[in-house]
Design an enzyme around this catalytic site. Structure first.
Site, PDB file in Angstrom:
ATOM      1  N   ASP A 145       0.827  -1.210   0.000  1.00  0.00           N
ATOM      2  CA  ASP A 145       0.000   0.000   0.000  1.00  0.00           C
ATOM      3  C   ASP A 145       0.863   1.262   0.000  1.00  0.00           C
ATOM      4  O   ASP A 145       2.052   1.234   0.317  1.00  0.00           O
ATOM      5  CB  ASP A 145      -0.875   0.034   1.260  1.00  0.00           C
ATOM      6  CG  ASP A 145      -2.005  -0.970   1.227  1.00  0.00           C
ATOM      7  OD1 ASP A 145      -1.958  -1.906   0.413  1.00  0.00           O
ATOM      8  OD2 ASP A 145      -2.940  -0.822   2.042  1.00  0.00           O
ATOM      9  N   ASP A 146       0.210   2.384  -0.341  1.00  0.00           N
ATOM     10  CA  ASP A 146       0.711   3.753  -0.108  1.00  0.00           C
ATOM     11  C   ASP A 146       1.750   4.239  -1.100  1.00  0.00           C
ATOM     12  O   ASP A 146       2.327   5.304  -0.914  1.00  0.00           O
ATOM     13  CB  ASP A 146       1.279   3.910   1.311  1.00  0.00           C
ATOM     14  CG  ASP A 146       0.205   3.775   2.379  1.00  0.00           C
ATOM     15  OD1 ASP A 146      -0.984   3.736   2.010  1.00  0.00           O
ATOM     16  OD2 ASP A 146       0.553   3.708   3.570  1.00  0.00           O
ATOM     17  N   HIS A 205       3.483  -2.299   3.341  1.00  0.00           N
ATOM     18  CA  HIS A 205       3.471  -0.954   2.787  1.00  0.00           C
ATOM     19  C   HIS A 205       4.764  -0.571   2.079  1.00  0.00           C
ATOM     20  O   HIS A 205       5.852  -0.921   2.531  1.00  0.00           O
ATOM     21  CB  HIS A 205       3.220   0.075   3.908  1.00  0.00           C
ATOM     22  CG  HIS A 205       1.869  -0.033   4.536  1.00  0.00           C
ATOM     23  ND1 HIS A 205       1.581  -0.977   5.489  1.00  0.00           N
ATOM     24  CD2 HIS A 205       0.730   0.677   4.323  1.00  0.00           C
ATOM     25  CE1 HIS A 205       0.308  -0.843   5.861  1.00  0.00           C
ATOM     26  NE2 HIS A 205      -0.224   0.140   5.171  1.00  0.00           N
TER      27      HIS A 205
END
Length: 434
Positions: free
Chosen positions: A151-152, A308
């Protein structure tokens, strides 16, 4: 950041001039193409601003970076799209009260018993109560398989991490934030060029159930527009920040053709340094998943883990544990591959391998050129968004010195961390984005 900040013409001109001088006199590398950007090895240079014309020229068509998105007043296409789908959206009110609820503070909000909205944040519900919506994706049909995802992104200093994935011929699902795509367009292009699966992670990374209908729409709409503008594809998958989703948000996602992907297991890597969470704690979370895999927990169905592309620590952890995960699971594949979603984008000409193809060694069918790779078997065309023009300055996305094998810019050393969104948004001010 207020919109008036970006509307200041003298400031814009000064910032642009500084960025232009920086790119000419400081950075000798090619910062106009994905291939050139991928060759930068100094993370301080990776996270320095650069100009990218197609993004800069389109800024007036997008909401403010890192702010909860709303429909741009002059965007008649967005207005028409909103009106075309609003009738499909259930009458579910936003959760909590802004601005506190934007960051997950739902104190004072009374949610009815029985979980009428299938609100993940309250009950971890993943089977919608609203007819016509598919269950959220958490597990995978393929046994002993880990859906490998981050993610991110795109993170401005991710070259060493992406190089490592390429060297190991390992593909992943990358959930990209729209504001990060606009800040770091060449880094976003690398995701597709390297053969990863690109998915949506909203525009500003706030709790989606806290947003109004217009804001939920705009978070999806403009992230899809940003990825299409920069990368050249339109994703068909998304992950809610913090897992925060209910049937109202799912209905919007469904209207955009997006599959909702959550997770079964949380590494909590993003929490390192928050409320006493240590690197050892995160190591223990990885180790626990590895132990479960080794004990046969996933012998009948695969699983997903939340990790992440957020900062030096989270990417270093991914590098540190890749071999151990490969030993514990039979297969590490992008989530779309595990689901046999061979057409990951609306556009034709970009394909993922089937699960059978991937585990047989064909890790990229088309859509990734492998141009960034130091060692890759990838084949296919470069992303259509690559090299269209030369970018805006990136703002960065929360790097912080925590040790490990990946470098980060010294400008971020010792940066404080409150929440994942606070990291992302606060560091968006460290560099002038445009």
């Amino acid at each position: 950041m207020s919109s008036s900040f970006f509307n200041s013409k003298p400031l814009f001109a000064s910032a642009f001039f500084i960025l232009l001088l920086s790119s000419v006199f400081v950075h000798a590398q090619d910062r106009a193409t994905e291939q050139g950007e991928a060759q930068i090895t100094d993370p301080n240079q990776e996270c320095s601003p650069y100009y990218y014309a197609s993004v800069s020229n389109a800024l007036g068509n997008f909401p403010a970076i890192w702010q909860p998105a709303t429909i741009v007043a002059s965007d008649s296409a967005a207005q028409a799209k909103y009106q075309s789908i609003i009738g499909q959206i259930p009458n579910i009110q936003p959760k909590g009260t802004q601005p506190a609820s934007l960051m997950g503070d739902f104190s004072g909000y009374i949610y009815p018993n029985g979980d009428p909205d299938c609100w993940w944040t309250d009950t971890k519900c993943t089977t919608p109560k609203l007819a016509g919506l598919s269950p959220d994706i958490t597990s995978l049909p393929e046994p002993d398989t880990l859906g490998y995802a981050f993610d991110d992104g795109p993170n401005c200093s991710h070259n060493a991490f992406y190089d490592y994935l390429q060297e190991n011929n390992q593909k992943a699902t990358m959930f990209y934030i729209g504001s990060n795509v606009m800040d770091w367009p060449l880094e976003a292009q690398r995701g597709l060029a390297d053969g990863h699966e690109v998915c949506v992670h909203t525009w500003s990374h706030h709790y989606m159930t806290s947003l109004t209908n217009e804001q939920v729409f705009a978070e999806f709409y403009y992230t899809l527009q940003a990825i299409k503008l920069v990368v050249g594809v339109t994703p068909t998958c998304w992950r809610p920040p913090f897992g925060d989703v209910d049937d109202r948000v799912r209905a919007f996602a469904h209207a955009f053709g997006l599959r909702t992907i959550v997770w079964q297991y949380d590494s909590n890597d993003w929490r390192e340094g928050i409320n006493g969470i240590t690197p050892a704690d995160v190591d223990g979370n990885y180790a626990a998943l590895i132990a479960m895999a080794q004990s046969g927990t996933y012998s009948t169905a695969g699983t997903t883990m939340l990790t992440h592309e957020l900062n030096n620590f989270t990417m270093s952890e991914a590098v540190r544990f890749l071999d151990q995960l490969k030993s514990a699971f039979k297969y590490l594949v992008p989530i779309g591959v595990a689901l046999n979603q061979t057409q990951p984008y609306v556009e034709t000409g970009y394909s993922l391998p089937s699960f059978a193809q991937y585990i047989s060694g064909t890790t990229t069918v088309s859509g990734g050129s492998g141009a960034s790779s130091t060692s890759s078997s990838s084949t296919g065309a470069a992303p259509s968004g690559a090299g269209q023009s030369s970018s805006t300055g990136g703002s960065g996305s929360g790097q912080k010195t925590t040790g490990g094998s990946l470098g980060i810019p010294s400008a971020f050393a010792g940066a404080g961390v409150l929440t994942a969104t606070a990291i992302l948004a606060s560091n968006a001010i460290n560099f002038l984005p445009f």
